[in-house]
Motif scaffolding. Structure first.
Motif, PDB file in Angstrom:
ATOM      1  N   ASN A  30      15.828  40.189  76.580  1.00  0.00           N
ATOM      2  CA  ASN A  30      15.942  39.848  77.999  1.00  0.00           C
ATOM      3  C   ASN A  30      15.450  40.956  78.919  1.00  0.00           C
ATOM      4  OD1 ASN A  30      17.131  37.299  77.486  1.00  0.00           O
ATOM      5  ND2 ASN A  30      19.093  38.273  77.131  1.00  0.00           N
ATOM      6  N   LEU A  34      11.338  40.421  78.399  1.00  0.00           N
ATOM      7  CA  LEU A  34      11.161  39.391  79.415  1.00  0.00           C
ATOM      8  C   LEU A  34      11.104  39.930  80.834  1.00  0.00           C
ATOM      9  CD1 LEU A  34      10.821  36.334  79.405  1.00  0.00           C
ATOM     10  CD2 LEU A  34      13.293  36.104  79.721  1.00  0.00           C
ATOM     11  N   THR A  35      11.719  41.089  81.087  1.00  0.00           N
ATOM     12  CA  THR A  35      11.831  41.535  82.475  1.00  0.00           C
ATOM     13  C   THR A  35      10.985  42.751  82.809  1.00  0.00           C
ATOM     14  OG1 THR A  35      14.091  40.684  82.544  1.00  0.00           O
ATOM     15  CG2 THR A  35      13.462  42.191  84.293  1.00  0.00           C
ATOM     16  N   THR A  39       6.444  41.591  79.928  1.00  0.00           N
ATOM     17  CA  THR A  39       5.844  40.690  80.924  1.00  0.00           C
ATOM     18  C   THR A  39       4.991  41.472  81.920  1.00  0.00           C
ATOM     19  OG1 THR A  39       7.918  40.808  82.170  1.00  0.00           O
ATOM     20  CG2 THR A  39       7.581  38.861  80.791  1.00  0.00           C
ATOM     21  N   LEU A  61       6.728  29.794  81.626  1.00  0.00           N
ATOM     22  CA  LEU A  61       8.184  29.754  81.621  1.00  0.00           C
ATOM     23  C   LEU A  61       8.715  28.435  82.162  1.00  0.00           C
ATOM     24  CD1 LEU A  61       8.999  33.427  82.674  1.00  0.00           C
ATOM     25  CD2 LEU A  61       9.092  32.396  80.401  1.00  0.00           C
ATOM     26  N   SER A 121       7.342  32.307  75.653  1.00  0.00           N
ATOM     27  CA  SER A 121       7.979  31.013  75.924  1.00  0.00           C
ATOM     28  C   SER A 121       8.846  30.566  74.755  1.00  0.00           C
ATOM     29  CB  SER A 121       6.903  29.957  76.211  1.00  0.00           C
ATOM     30  OG  SER A 121       6.156  30.302  77.359  1.00  0.00           O
ATOM     31  N   SER A 124      11.956  32.548  74.730  1.00  0.00           N
ATOM     32  CA  SER A 124      12.842  32.123  75.817  1.00  0.00           C
ATOM     33  C   SER A 124      13.612  30.863  75.435  1.00  0.00           C
ATOM     34  CB  SER A 124      12.035  31.857  77.091  1.00  0.00           C
ATOM     35  OG  SER A 124      11.404  33.035  77.550  1.00  0.00           O
ATOM     36  N   THR A 267      12.998  37.823  85.612  1.00  0.00           N
ATOM     37  CA  THR A 267      11.659  37.610  85.071  1.00  0.00           C
ATOM     38  C   THR A 267      10.589  38.334  85.874  1.00  0.00           C
ATOM     39  OG1 THR A 267      12.338  35.441  84.247  1.00  0.00           O
ATOM     40  CG2 THR A 267       9.975  35.855  84.447  1.00  0.00           C
TER      41      THR A 267
END
Length: 440
Positions: A30, A34-35, A39, A61, A121, A124, A267
């Protein structure tokens, strides 16, 4: 014990810590992937330009959100019926670990953007499926008197796990010209190795839960093997909830809206820091470390406030703070402004997430926790296009990445307004939906 009182859960300290360590481990996906790190790498280094990269990430997403919305409640329902929460948590955790490790093959070239977006994706989707069963297990390790602080402890440990992981990433891979194991930034190798580190981190810290937290008992309902039949059961369940559990449905809708805003902050936070406020990759990670420290403390304190004042009070106060601070960040320029505003946002994130989990756990029908948390995931994902769409749409309409933050604030505000009429839960542990709603 009343008919609506949950059975006595496992309350040993070892079980609580083992449960919370899964949150510590999941922070690697996460927070790092993802953050704040991967990304940003996708949008800044792999994509042809940050603007198109941000829009592509938002679209990817959104697609994953649709998949979650369609499947999450059925996976929760079936794990309840079969008494297999821990089994499915293990399967989905393993799939997140695998997709995270696969990001190692994403080089800093536009030709690899699609691979990166697909793996992000997929991770996620299965991360959300895993979280459905993980959240449902909260009632197995807490009591009505301690549910707030244990939920806050889990969220707080997750933030601190993200903090430690980010420190290792920063000093081991991102900052030095030659990092651990001799990796360099050529072909994005230093960030690609971070993906392997994140996969290993999650795998190791998820293990204690599977050894020391018992499996949930079956709900007693027959397990329907056909997936289609599960959707029929779900439809009947929703119809019954409309008649007798109107508050639960109201909360699911309201929380779906504001949680989508929270997800968008996670995100796109690193993307905004780099693209709008000019943060370097190192500065993004340093900020993320500080933000996780602040958010972890906020989650711990919010958990105690939850047990004292109730989850709705914590949710409302936190959402007001997020809207005010987020709105200020749309207009105020400069790195110092993002540092101050971003850390203030971090204070409110943890309590909102933790209190939302306990709100639903307090009103969930015993034996259906997996199903209701599946609906929690589904309602969130049913509107999950709103956050990415508002972010991408505001960028496209106003022509600047900064405007994307304004779109996120709008979603948070709508969620705040939708939460106003939802009645607060009884903190005694009874699921007394009808007693506090206008349902017929």
């Amino acid at each position: 014990m009343t008919a609506n009182t949950p059975p006595a859960p496992q309350r040993d300290v070892r079980g609580v810590i083992s449960w919370a360590l899964w949150d510590w481990g999941s922070a690697a996906f996460n927070t790092v992937i993802l953050t704040f790190v991967f990304t940003v790498y996708l949008t800044e280094s792999v994509a042809a330009d940050p603007k198109s990269g941000s829009e592509s990430l938002g679209l990817a997403l959104t697609i994953s959100g649709v998949c979650i919305a369609l499947v999450a409640p059925v996976t929760g329902q079936r794990s309840d019926a079969g008494g297999r929460r821990k089994l499915w948590l293990a399967v989905h955790t393993a799939l997140v670990v695998a997709s995270t490790a696969g990001l190692f093959f994403v080089r800093d070239d536009p030709a690899y953007l699609l691979l990166g977006l697909v793996l992000i994706s997929v991770g996620s989707v299965f991360s959300e499926f895993a979280t459905v069963n993980y959240n449902a297990m909260l009632l197995q390790v807490s009591t009505p008197a301690t549910i707030g602080r244990i939920s806050g402890f889990g969220w707080g440990l997750g933030y601190f796990g993200g903090l430690i992981a980010l420190v290792i990433v920063l000093i081991g891979f991102v900052q030095p010209e030659v990092g651990l194991f001799g990796v360099t930034s050529q072909d994005g190798l230093n960030i690609r190795v971070v993906a392997l580190f994140a996969a290993a981190w999650f795998a190791v810290f998820a293990l204690p839960l599977f050894f020391f937290v018992p499996e949930a008992e079956s709900s007693g309902e027959p397990l329907r093997r056909a997936i289609f039949s599960s959707y029929v059961v779900l439809g009947k369940r929703l119809a019954r909830m409309w008649r007798t559990e109107r508050r639960t449905l109201g909360f699911l809708v309201a929380s779906a809206l504001y949680r989508d805003g929270l997800a968008a902050i996670f995100t796109f936070g690193g993307v905004i820091a780099a693209g709008t406020f000019g943060f370097t990759a190192t500065e993004v990670v340093v900020f993320a470390i500080t933000a996780n420290l602040v958010a972890g403390l906020g989650a711990f304190l919010g958990g105690r406030a939850d047990d004292r004042f109730g989850p709705k009070t914590v949710i409302m106060a936190s959402l007001i703070g997020l809207v005010v601070v987020g709105g200020a960040l749309v207009a105020v320029p400069g790195k110092p402004a993002f540092w101050v505003g971003g850390l203030l946002l971090a204070i409110f994130l943890g309590p909102t997430q933790s209190a939302s989990r306990t709100f639903l756990a307090r009103i969930a029908t015993p034996g259906r926790e997996g199903e209701v948390f599946g609906l929690y995931a589904t309602t969130g994902r049913a509107v999950s296009f709103l956050g990415p769409l508002a972010f991408s749409g505001f960028i496209a309409f106003f022509g600047t990445q900064r405007a994307g933050m304004g779109g996120i604030v709008v979603i948070l505000l709508i969620g705040l307004l939708a939460m106003l009429p939802v009645a607060a839960p009884d903190r005694s542990g009874n699921s007394d939906d009808l007693a506090t709603t206008d349902a017929p």
